[in-house]
Design an enzyme around this catalytic site. Structure first.
Site, PDB file in Angstrom:
ATOM      1  N   GLU A   1      10.150   0.717  10.738  1.00  0.00           N
ATOM      2  CA  GLU A   1      11.256   2.066  10.240  1.00  0.00           C
ATOM      3  C   GLU A   1      10.338   3.122  10.559  1.00  0.00           C
ATOM      4  OE1 GLU A   1      12.685   4.970   9.356  1.00  0.00           O
ATOM      5  OE2 GLU A   1      12.949   4.177   7.185  1.00  0.00           O
TER       6      GLU A   1
ATOM      7  N   LYS B   1       0.970  -1.272   0.031  1.00  0.00           N
ATOM      8  CA  LYS B   1      -0.018  -0.025   0.076  1.00  0.00           C
ATOM      9  C   LYS B   1       0.909   1.360  -0.190  1.00  0.00           C
ATOM     10  CE  LYS B   1      -2.043   2.748   3.029  1.00  0.00           C
ATOM     11  NZ  LYS B   1      -1.822   4.031   2.154  1.00  0.00           N
TER      12      LYS B   1
ATOM     13  N   GLU C   1       9.752  15.361  16.110  1.00  0.00           N
ATOM     14  CA  GLU C   1      10.154  15.179  14.565  1.00  0.00           C
ATOM     15  C   GLU C   1       9.541  16.344  13.891  1.00  0.00           C
ATOM     16  OE1 GLU C   1      11.134  11.687  11.454  1.00  0.00           O
ATOM     17  OE2 GLU C   1       9.184  11.693  12.580  1.00  0.00           O
TER      18      GLU C   1
ATOM     19  N   CYS D   1      13.322  10.711   7.324  1.00  0.00           N
ATOM     20  CA  CYS D   1      13.135  10.243   8.715  1.00  0.00           C
ATOM     21  C   CYS D   1      14.481  10.268   9.288  1.00  0.00           C
ATOM     22  CB  CYS D   1      12.514   8.742   8.805  1.00  0.00           C
ATOM     23  SG  CYS D   1      13.601   7.551   7.804  1.00  0.00           S
TER      24      CYS D   1
END
Length: 508
Positions: free
Chosen positions: A287, A213, A418, A321
């Protein structure tokens, strides 16, 4: 990053490439720094259809309930295409197709599976210009990044794992490792095609079948990859692509006939997936987010370090990331480094992602831009000093100027959360022990960088950092032979290299 224009005067060109004022004098004459002419890549190399379906069992098909959604260009907000939106019934069909294909696919000799992977890799190379333009249109990142970084790595991963397909018994996981079965893979929007390659290539090499997906804001490159699978003659059902929203991803990861779940994305969603698969037989790799520290010591090659800092946090508009979003710089050189960094950022060009001179492209979506804006506003409200590169933002699309915060403490949200945007928080330290303590003072543990001329110092500090990847006098260097992954809230498991095979093999 790619070649930038030079400037040795205080007269700054804005990031769109406009010259300084006529009064600016210097080695470039009365019009300021050298101005790059536009160098647009042609959109004509991509033949976009008005609509796209789901890819199930080797065929494109409508969603069972007929739902569709539109995918937009982040830089212009134009509609690129209409895409079928997968639901629970479509997930059932796709998992069933993958289950049906698993027996014949896993029974093939590894050398035969390798042939398909090699074909896919070669077709990706042949269509790399088309795919780079497509990725830039759908994602918003500069064409020179998709062209020079993403696509070469995509092909390299398929070539690399093609080489492993007939050598699995020599990978160090026992004499007869077996594939797991059906792999459910959910990928993010920041590197759509590269994250696809990271997951699909090792899964197929190990003998698994896949239901993938893509992110709802960037479905097109995955659908073009489905066409590549057909061109390569990949057997039906081995790879299935389900564009859709979070409900489709949740249905896929929870499906009882899935044997392996691989997810790259936010820590919050990763925790939900971990709760979903807990207590099941499914193998899981995650991850997730990061808040990487880039540590610059006073003996570092400072010009090189500044380039590394720019690449570490402003590559792909900081939507990475493993971005080095926290700069930890030794106190004695902090002022020098920050001044050099600001001069460097003033030369970056922000604008049309299809222009080959562009350094900073568009933010992927309005929602992501709102998140970046919220956190930068919080940084100012909490007392950090904000500086943004001088640039004119386009009137349409989603844009954010490269931004640096100084006077940052570890208590600030911009140092803890983040941001996933072109925003750098600068903190200082006096000793290596303080640098390590500050670098590790985060719930994340994905990446870090160390800049120093002393190899012994680099090794000593790296050993104490709780990060999955530590770069030395560099940042954002990737290779298919090298594993990547994190600790703590950055996830678990590794992708890439020999280690990336283990996640797709039964090694008990």
């Amino acid at each position: 990053m790619a070649e930038m224009s030079e400037t040795t005067t205080g007269a700054a060109k804005d990031a769109t490439g406009s010259p300084g004022s006529p009064g600016d004098l210097g080695p470039f004459g009365p019009f300021g720094p050298f101005v790059y002419a536009p160098a647009p890549e042609s959109r004509a190399v991509v033949d976009l259809a008005p609509s796209y379906g789901l890819f199930i069992d080797g065929e494109f098909t409508e969603a069972a309930d007929g739902q569709v959604f539109k995918t937009l260009s982040p830089s212009t907000e134009e509609v690129l295409a209409e895409v079928a939106r997968a639901g629970a019934e479509d997930v059932d069909r796709a998992v069933g197709a993958a289950r049906g294909a698993f027996g014949p696919w896993s029974a093939l000799p590894g050398s035969e599976r390798a042939k398909y992977l090699f074909r896919i890799a070669r077709i990706i190379q042949e269509r790399s210009r088309e795919l780079a333009v497509l990725e830039t249109l759908d994602n918003g990142k500069p064409i020179k990044e998709t062209r020079d970084s993403d696509l070469p790595l995509v092909a390299a991963h398929f070539f690399y794992y093609a080489g492993w397909a007939d050598k699995l018994e020599h990978a160090g996981f026992g004499p007869a490792p077996r594939p797991l079965g059906v792999a459910a893979q959910v990928i993010p929007w920041n590197f759509p095609l590269l994250m696809l390659a990271w997951k699909i290539a090792p899964a197929l090499a190990a003998g698994n079948t896949v239901v993938l997906k893509p992110a709802e804001t960037t479905p097109l490159s995955a659908l073009f990859f489905a066409d590549i699978c057909r061109s390569a003659g990949l057997p039906k059902g081995v790879v299935n692509i389900l564009p859709g929203y979070g409900d489709a991803g949740a249905a896929l990861t929870a499906h009882p006939d899935v044997d392996k779940v691989a997810f790259t994305g936010s820590t919050a969603v990763g925790k939900e997936i971990a709760r979903t698969v807990a207590g099941t037989r499914k193998k899981l790799t995650l991850e997730l987010g990061g808040k990487g520290a880039n540590i610059v010591f006073d003996d570092a090659p400072l010009d090189q370090a500044v380039e590394g800092v720019v690449n570490g946090v402003f590559f792909n508009q900081g939507q990475v990331c493993c971005a080095g979003s926290r700069l930890l710089v030794q106190e004695s050189v902090a002022e020098e480094v920050v001044d050099a960094l600001k001069r460097r950022l003033a030369t970056l060009r922000l604008g049309d992602p299809l222009d080959k001179n562009t350094d900073i492209g568009a933010i992927n979506s309005a929602g992501q831009l709102a998140r970046i804006t919220e956190l930068t506003d919080a940084g100012e409200a909490e007392g950090a000093e904000r500086w943004s590169a001088p640039c004119e933002l386009p009137s349409t699309g989603h844009w954010f100027a490269p931004t640096v915060f100084t006077q940052v403490t570890q208590a600030h949200r911009i140092a803890r959360e983040e941001i996933f945007g072109p925003v750098l928080s600068v903190l200082t330290f006096r000793t290596p022990a303080e640098a390590v303590a500050k670098a590790n003072n985060t719930p994340y543990g994905l990446s870090a960088g160390i800049w120093s001329e002393k190899g012994s110092r680099i090794l000593a500090v790296a050993e104490r950092l709780r990060a999955g990847v530590v770069w030395a006098n560099s940042f954002n260097k990737f290779d298919p032979t090298s594993p990547f992954g994190g600790y703590k809230e950055s996830g678990h498991g590794r992708e890439g290299g020999r280690h990336g095979l283990e996640a797709y093999l039964d090694v008990r």
